[in-house]
Motif scaffolding. Structure first.
Motif, PDB file in Angstrom:
ATOM      1  N   GLU A  75       1.245  56.588   7.213  1.00 15.90           N
ATOM      2  CA  GLU A  75       0.191  57.530   7.599  1.00 15.90           C
ATOM      3  C   GLU A  75      -0.515  57.082   8.877  1.00 15.90           C
ATOM      4  O   GLU A  75      -0.754  57.893   9.777  1.00 15.90           O
ATOM      5  CB  GLU A  75      -0.839  57.682   6.479  1.00 15.90           C
ATOM      6  N   ARG A  76      -0.839  55.786   8.967  1.00 11.53           N
ATOM      7  CA  ARG A  76      -1.587  55.290  10.118  1.00 11.53           C
ATOM      8  C   ARG A  76      -0.696  54.579  11.132  1.00 11.53           C
ATOM      9  O   ARG A  76      -1.184  54.118  12.164  1.00 11.53           O
ATOM     10  CB  ARG A  76      -2.697  54.338   9.656  1.00 11.53           C
ATOM     11  N   SER A  77       0.586  54.446  10.821  1.00 12.22           N
ATOM     12  CA  SER A  77       1.543  53.736  11.682  1.00 12.22           C
ATOM     13  C   SER A  77       1.079  52.307  11.947  1.00 12.22           C
ATOM     14  O   SER A  77       1.190  51.794  13.058  1.00 12.22           O
ATOM     15  CB  SER A  77       1.760  54.484  13.005  1.00 12.22           C
ATOM     16  N   ASP A  78       0.579  51.655  10.918  1.00 13.84           N
ATOM     17  CA  ASP A  78       0.006  50.317  11.026  1.00 13.84           C
ATOM     18  C   ASP A  78       1.115  49.266  11.157  1.00 13.84           C
ATOM     19  O   ASP A  78       1.955  49.112  10.264  1.00 13.84           O
ATOM     20  CB  ASP A  78      -0.858  50.036   9.796  1.00 13.84           C
ATOM     21  N   GLY A  79       1.109  48.546  12.264  1.00 13.79           N
ATOM     22  CA  GLY A  79       2.146  47.549  12.519  1.00 13.79           C
ATOM     23  C   GLY A  79       2.077  46.359  11.589  1.00 13.79           C
ATOM     24  O   GLY A  79       3.112  45.851  11.142  1.00 13.79           O
ATOM     25  N   ASP A  80       0.880  45.898  11.275  1.00 13.60           N
ATOM     26  CA  ASP A  80       0.742  44.750  10.376  1.00 13.60           C
ATOM     27  C   ASP A  80       1.272  45.092   8.991  1.00 13.60           C
ATOM     28  O   ASP A  80       1.905  44.254   8.330  1.00 13.60           O
ATOM     29  CB  ASP A  80      -0.716  44.322  10.285  1.00 13.60           C
ATOM     30  N   ALA A  81       1.023  46.306   8.540  1.00 12.58           N
ATOM     31  CA  ALA A  81       1.480  46.717   7.207  1.00 12.58           C
ATOM     32  C   ALA A  81       2.998  46.719   7.132  1.00 12.58           C
ATOM     33  O   ALA A  81       3.587  46.202   6.177  1.00 12.58           O
ATOM     34  CB  ALA A  81       0.929  48.098   6.868  1.00 12.58           C
ATOM     35  N   VAL A  82       3.652  47.302   8.139  1.00 11.07           N
ATOM     36  CA  VAL A  82       5.108  47.368   8.080  1.00 11.07           C
ATOM     37  C   VAL A  82       5.724  45.981   8.241  1.00 11.07           C
ATOM     38  O   VAL A  82       6.762  45.680   7.634  1.00 11.07           O
ATOM     39  CB  VAL A  82       5.657  48.367   9.117  1.00 11.07           C
ATOM     40  N   ARG A  83       5.098  45.102   9.031  1.00 12.28           N
ATOM     41  CA  ARG A  83       5.620  43.733   9.147  1.00 12.28           C
ATOM     42  C   ARG A  83       5.533  43.008   7.806  1.00 12.28           C
ATOM     43  O   ARG A  83       6.452  42.264   7.437  1.00 12.28           O
ATOM     44  CB  ARG A  83       4.857  42.971  10.223  1.00 12.28           C
ATOM     45  N   SER A  84       4.439  43.217   7.087  1.00 11.34           N
ATOM     46  CA  SER A  84       4.291  42.592   5.773  1.00 11.34           C
ATOM     47  C   SER A  84       5.393  43.054   4.826  1.00 11.34           C
ATOM     48  O   SER A  84       5.976  42.234   4.090  1.00 11.34           O
ATOM     49  CB  SER A  84       2.918  42.922   5.192  1.00 11.34           C
ATOM     50  N   LEU A  85       5.706  44.327   4.838  1.00 17.97           N
ATOM     51  CA  LEU A  85       6.771  44.851   3.986  1.00 17.97           C
ATOM     52  C   LEU A  85       8.130  44.310   4.421  1.00 17.97           C
ATOM     53  O   LEU A  85       8.927  43.865   3.596  1.00 17.97           O
ATOM     54  CB  LEU A  85       6.778  46.379   4.044  1.00 17.97           C
ATOM     55  N   ARG A  86       8.407  44.333   5.738  1.00 21.28           N
ATOM     56  CA  ARG A  86       9.706  43.890   6.223  1.00 21.28           C
ATOM     57  C   ARG A  86       9.968  42.425   5.910  1.00 21.28           C
ATOM     58  O   ARG A  86      11.075  42.046   5.528  1.00 21.28           O
ATOM     59  CB  ARG A  86       9.813  44.115   7.721  1.00 21.28           C
ATOM     60  N   GLN A  87       8.937  41.581   6.044  1.00 19.09           N
ATOM     61  CA  GLN A  87       9.103  40.151   5.806  1.00 19.09           C
ATOM     62  C   GLN A  87       9.426  39.833   4.357  1.00 19.09           C
ATOM     63  O   GLN A  87       9.939  38.751   4.064  1.00 19.09           O
ATOM     64  CB  GLN A  87       7.844  39.414   6.246  1.00 19.09           C
ATOM     65  N   ARG A  88       9.159  40.759   3.452  1.00 20.80           N
ATOM     66  CA  ARG A  88       9.443  40.525   2.033  1.00 20.80           C
ATOM     67  C   ARG A  88      10.740  41.158   1.567  1.00 20.80           C
ATOM     68  O   ARG A  88      11.096  41.065   0.392  1.00 20.80           O
ATOM     69  CB  ARG A  88       8.268  41.021   1.193  1.00 20.80           C
ATOM     70  N   ILE A  89      11.469  41.792   2.482  1.00 21.13           N
ATOM     71  CA  ILE A  89      12.806  42.272   2.139  1.00 21.13           C
ATOM     72  C   ILE A  89      13.716  41.052   2.019  1.00 21.13           C
ATOM     73  O   ILE A  89      13.826  40.258   2.956  1.00 21.13           O
ATOM     74  CB  ILE A  89      13.335  43.237   3.218  1.00 21.13           C
ATOM     75  N   PRO A  90      14.360  40.852   0.880  1.00 23.48           N
ATOM     76  CA  PRO A  90      15.168  39.636   0.699  1.00 23.48           C
ATOM     77  C   PRO A  90      16.385  39.613   1.619  1.00 23.48           C
ATOM     78  O   PRO A  90      16.952  40.648   1.959  1.00 23.48           O
ATOM     79  CB  PRO A  90      15.585  39.708  -0.776  1.00 23.48           C
ATOM     80  N   GLY A  91      16.759  38.401   2.028  1.00 25.13           N
ATOM     81  CA  GLY A  91      17.932  38.248   2.880  1.00 25.13           C
ATOM     82  C   GLY A  91      17.676  38.772   4.273  1.00 25.13           C
ATOM     83  O   GLY A  91      16.662  38.460   4.897  1.00 25.13           O
ATOM     84  N   SER A  92      18.568  39.569   4.767  1.00 22.14           N
ATOM     85  CA  SER A  92      18.484  40.120   6.115  1.00 22.14           C
ATOM     86  C   SER A  92      17.861  41.516   6.074  1.00 22.14           C
ATOM     87  O   SER A  92      18.481  42.460   5.571  1.00 22.14           O
ATOM     88  CB  SER A  92      19.883  40.209   6.739  1.00 22.14           C
ATOM     89  N   PRO A  93      16.634  41.688   6.597  1.00 16.57           N
ATOM     90  CA  PRO A  93      16.039  43.032   6.633  1.00 16.57           C
ATOM     91  C   PRO A  93      16.902  44.028   7.403  1.00 16.57           C
ATOM     92  O   PRO A  93      17.034  45.191   7.000  1.00 16.57           O
ATOM     93  CB  PRO A  93      14.696  42.807   7.337  1.00 16.57           C
ATOM     94  N   GLY A  94      17.497  43.573   8.505  1.00 21.58           N
ATOM     95  CA  GLY A  94      18.343  44.463   9.282  1.00 21.58           C
ATOM     96  C   GLY A  94      19.527  44.958   8.477  1.00 21.58           C
ATOM     97  O   GLY A  94      19.886  46.143   8.544  1.00 21.58           O
ATOM     98  N   ARG A  95      20.139  44.056   7.724  1.00 22.09           N
ATOM     99  CA  ARG A  95      21.280  44.460   6.896  1.00 22.09           C
ATOM    100  C   ARG A  95      20.849  45.469   5.836  1.00 22.09           C
ATOM    101  O   ARG A  95      21.558  46.448   5.559  1.00 22.09           O
ATOM    102  CB  ARG A  95      21.913  43.236   6.242  1.00 22.09           C
ATOM    103  N   VAL A 110      22.366  50.627  14.074  1.00 20.59           N
ATOM    104  CA  VAL A 110      22.322  49.268  13.522  1.00 20.59           C
ATOM    105  C   VAL A 110      20.893  48.755  13.650  1.00 20.59           C
ATOM    106  O   VAL A 110      20.334  48.697  14.750  1.00 20.59           O
ATOM    107  CB  VAL A 110      23.285  48.323  14.261  1.00 20.59           C
ATOM    108  N   ALA A 111      20.300  48.379  12.535  1.00 18.79           N
ATOM    109  CA  ALA A 111      18.925  47.884  12.530  1.00 18.79           C
ATOM    110  C   ALA A 111      18.910  46.363  12.671  1.00 18.79           C
ATOM    111  O   ALA A 111      19.722  45.669  12.050  1.00 18.79           O
ATOM    112  CB  ALA A 111      18.226  48.291  11.236  1.00 18.79           C
ATOM    113  N   PRO A 112      17.986  45.827  13.455  1.00 14.38           N
ATOM    114  CA  PRO A 112      17.866  44.372  13.590  1.00 14.38           C
ATOM    115  C   PRO A 112      16.971  43.791  12.492  1.00 14.38           C
ATOM    116  O   PRO A 112      16.320  44.534  11.748  1.00 14.38           O
ATOM    117  CB  PRO A 112      17.197  44.230  14.958  1.00 14.38           C
ATOM    118  N   ASP A 113      16.923  42.483  12.413  1.00 16.81           N
ATOM    119  CA  ASP A 113      16.071  41.835  11.409  1.00 16.81           C
ATOM    120  C   ASP A 113      14.597  41.896  11.776  1.00 16.81           C
ATOM    121  O   ASP A 113      13.729  41.771  10.919  1.00 16.81           O
ATOM    122  CB  ASP A 113      16.488  40.368  11.227  1.00 16.81           C
TER     123      ASP A 113
END
Length: 234
Positions: A75-95, A110-113
């Motif tokens: 909703e707010r396009s908050d960068g800190d929020a999405v980084r917090s979620l991405r960092q908790r994706i197990p293994g390779s976030p890009g994969r 192709v998405a990067p990590d």
């Protein structure tokens, strides 16, 4: 034949794409821009991969705190929020993000990590992603519905598609000289628009978006869809 005033064929600096939800293979893409960086439209993909890998594709399994992060990201396009979620994706976030795309038929993106906003995500593939989202095919029916409900930008970000009746959409922007883009649902179509022209307006995250140009492009798209419904291929 499409009226010239409704076509971006041969135009540079802006582009549009759309497909009827009941005929998703008929993707129309017109216009050309300098790049196809996803910017914050990639936040939708991060959230999809997060739900897939940490909640088994069931948004009901997310904690209240995680739901607040998703709301902030979409909703707010908050960068800190999405980084917090991405960092908790197990293994390779890009994969994990790329796996979400492959599952809906995208064989090229192709998405990067990290710095996923810099990845190339074409208008055609964004339209196909939105078709899959509306059909309940992104991760799971429950995840797709959750993402669609969460893609409701705050008032400050409701330019472009938000000015022509779309309620479900996500934008991405950075600064002058880079593309500003949106993908979403409008009437009975999956749509995507992008521009790299025009003055920019500072957004809540400190980045700058081509607001007026996106408003104009969204209006053209809405007129084009109205023409398509009346006169386009049946």
């Amino acid at each position: 034949m499409v009226p010239e005033r409704l076509s971006l064929t041969g135009v540079t600096g802006r582009a549009l794409a759309f497909a009827p939800l009941d005929d998703p293979d008929e993707v129309v893409v017109e216009g050309r821009v300098s790049g196809s960086q996803a910017w914050s439209t990639s936040k939708v993909l991060v959230v999809a991969a997060f739900v897939a890998t940490t909640a088994g594709g069931d948004p009901e399994e997310l904690s209240a705190a995680d739901r607040r992060l998703v709301t902030a990201a979409l909703e707010r396009s908050d960068g800190d929020a999405v980084r917090s979620l991405r960092q908790r994706i197990p293994g390779s976030p890009g994969r994990a993000m790329t796996a979400v795309l492959r599952a809906v038929g995208d064989r090229t993106t192709v998405a990067p990590d990290s710095y996923e906003g810099t990845m190339a995500w074409s208008l055609r593939e964004q339209v196909r992603f939105m078709v899959a989202l509306e059909a309940g095919e992104v991760v799971s029916a429950e995840t797709s519905a959750y993402l669609l409900e969460s893609m409701r930008p705050i008032r400050a970000h409701r330019w472009g598609l938000g000015t022509v009746g779309a309620t479900t959409f996500k934008g991405g922007w950075l600064r002058e000289g880079r593309v500003t883009r949106q993908m979403g649902l409008l009437d009975s179509y999956a749509v995507a628009i992008i521009t790299d022209r025009g003055p920019v307006v500072r957004q809540t995250d400190g980045d700058a978006a081509h607001v007026r140009a996106m408003d104009d492009l969204a209006e053209l798209l809405a007129d084009r869809l109205a023409w398509d419904r009346r006169c386009g291929p049946s």
